[in-house]
Design a protein around this motif. Structure first.
Motif, PDB file in Angstrom:
ATOM      1  N   CYS A  61     -29.601 -19.344  -2.218  1.00 38.78           N
ATOM      2  CA  CYS A  61     -28.433 -18.696  -1.682  1.00 38.78           C
ATOM      3  C   CYS A  61     -28.251 -17.409  -2.761  1.00 38.78           C
ATOM      4  CB  CYS A  61     -27.139 -19.562  -1.397  1.00 38.78           C
ATOM      5  SG  CYS A  61     -26.761 -20.228  -2.768  1.00 38.78           S
ATOM      6  N   SER A  76     -22.431 -16.697  -1.899  1.00 39.95           N
ATOM      7  CA  SER A  76     -22.697 -18.173  -1.512  1.00 39.95           C
ATOM      8  C   SER A  76     -22.239 -19.287  -2.462  1.00 39.95           C
ATOM      9  CB  SER A  76     -23.995 -18.425  -0.785  1.00 39.95           C
ATOM     10  OG  SER A  76     -24.327 -17.619   0.301  1.00 39.95           O
ATOM     11  N   ILE A 133     -24.995 -21.604   8.516  1.00 38.92           N
ATOM     12  CA  ILE A 133     -26.312 -21.618   8.152  1.00 38.92           C
ATOM     13  C   ILE A 133     -27.181 -21.167   9.289  1.00 38.92           C
ATOM     14  CG2 ILE A 133     -27.868 -22.939   6.802  1.00 38.92           C
ATOM     15  CD1 ILE A 133     -25.636 -24.956   5.847  1.00 38.92           C
ATOM     16  N   ARG A 147     -30.338 -18.479   9.225  1.00 41.70           N
ATOM     17  CA  ARG A 147     -31.257 -17.253   8.779  1.00 41.70           C
ATOM     18  C   ARG A 147     -31.506 -16.313   9.861  1.00 41.70           C
ATOM     19  NH1 ARG A 147     -32.899 -19.201   3.488  1.00 41.70           N
ATOM     20  NH2 ARG A 147     -31.153 -20.150   2.643  1.00 41.70           N
ATOM     21  N   TYR A 166     -21.729 -16.490   5.780  1.00 37.39           N
ATOM     22  CA  TYR A 166     -23.227 -16.986   5.723  1.00 37.39           C
ATOM     23  C   TYR A 166     -23.720 -17.482   4.336  1.00 37.39           C
ATOM     24  CZ  TYR A 166     -28.090 -15.785   5.783  1.00 37.39           C
ATOM     25  OH  TYR A 166     -29.604 -15.942   5.612  1.00 37.39           O
ATOM     26  N   LEU A 167     -24.187 -18.640   4.683  1.00 31.39           N
ATOM     27  CA  LEU A 167     -25.072 -19.139   3.483  1.00 31.39           C
ATOM     28  C   LEU A 167     -26.484 -18.757   3.179  1.00 31.39           C
ATOM     29  CD1 LEU A 167     -24.542 -21.349   0.959  1.00 31.39           C
ATOM     30  CD2 LEU A 167     -25.450 -23.091   2.499  1.00 31.39           C
ATOM     31  N   GLY A 168     -26.586 -18.030   2.138  1.00 26.83           N
ATOM     32  CA  GLY A 168     -27.990 -17.413   2.148  1.00 26.83           C
ATOM     33  C   GLY A 168     -28.203 -16.165   1.087  1.00 26.83           C
TER      34      GLY A 168
END
Length: 271
Positions: free
Chosen positions: A8, A12, A35, A37, A151-153
């Motif tokens: 991340c 994040s 989560i 992508r 958004y986690l990334g």
């Protein structure tokens, strides 16, 4: 805390810290992470290969030697300090008869540090060679369609611009004006879609070939790191220790609030 950017980005990881702090204190936390992508589209399927070929290996990154003689220093610019930089840049634009750059607090801070660093690093330089500044831009809201803030990334791009070393190192208004103009241009190009991963890599290569280096940035005042209370009270000091290895300048909001900014650098004592 250790973060691997394959997992991340900074937005994040600090959102995770705020969620952890909320759980520890019983406060209301941020919305849960998203989560998925597939939200970050790569229609030509080129990003992985592009970066995998251009970036150093994990072994090369991990074995960069830590300098023994460098000092870690933190500087705080108050809201008043930042406003004075803005005023100097506007005055210099008037003197030159040109339109002043859009000098936000971020532009003023980055421009001030970049100019000071270049003056300390290359005092007396008259080569005119270009040196670069690079800092991350969050593209979540700028994607088409937009990616959720949760958004986690990784969803950051690079804002990069160059300026002549000797002009950056000018004392007084001249160096500040050149630096802030270049920082403002980097932001405009990054949010306007002018940049691309291919261009970022070419600029990194140009900086390496020229030998003039690239000053990079870690962190952001938007992360609100001094508001992370894990139940022991707010932090007295937050440091991004990786800048000792990368040479980046670490940026955070001022720990006392009031619209200031905190900048940390790890450099040779003579700089």
């Amino acid at each position: 805390m250790t973060v691997h950017h394959a997992a991340c980005d900074g937005a994040s990881s600090t959102r995770f810290l705020h969620a952890w702090a909320a759980a520890a204190t019983g406060a209301e936390g941020p919305p849960p992470p998203v989560i998925d992508r597939t939200l970050v589209e790569d229609p030509r399927g080129r990003l992985y290969d592009l970066f995998a070929k251009a970036m150093p290996t994990a072994d090369q990154m991990e074995h960069v030697k830590m300098p023994d003689d460098h000092l870690f220093a933190t500087f705080t610019l108050s809201k008043g300090d930042i406003q004075r930089v803005k005023d100097v840049v506007a005055g210099e634009a008037g003197r030159r008869g040109t339109v002043p750059p859009r000098c936000s607090s971020l532009v003023a801070t980055f421009g001030f540090i970049w100019s000071c660093y270049q003056r300390a690093k290359d005092a007396g330089s008259s080569s005119g060679a270009r040196t670069f500044l690079c800092f991350p831009i969050d593209h979540r809201s700028r994607m088409k369609p937009p990616v959720p803030a949760e958004y986690l990334g990784n969803c950051v791009g690079a804002a990069i611009h160059a300026a002549p070393e000797d002009q950056l190192a000018e004392a007084g208004a001249g160096g500040l004006f050149v630096a802030c103009t270049a920082v403002a241009a980097a932001i405009e190009e990054a949010v306007g879609g002018v940049g691309s991963p291919e261009l970022w890599i070419e600029q990194f290569k140009e900086a390496g070939v020229a030998g003039t280096g690239m000053l990079t940035v870690a962190g952001s005042p938007r992360f609100r790191v001094y508001e992370v209370d894990l139940g022991f009270g707010r932090p007295v000091k937050v440091e991004i220790v990786s800048v000792a290895r990368t040479g980046a300048m670490a940026v955070a909001e001022g720990r006392k609030g009031g619209g200031g900014m905190e900048i940390s650098r790890c450099v040779n004592p003579i700089q």
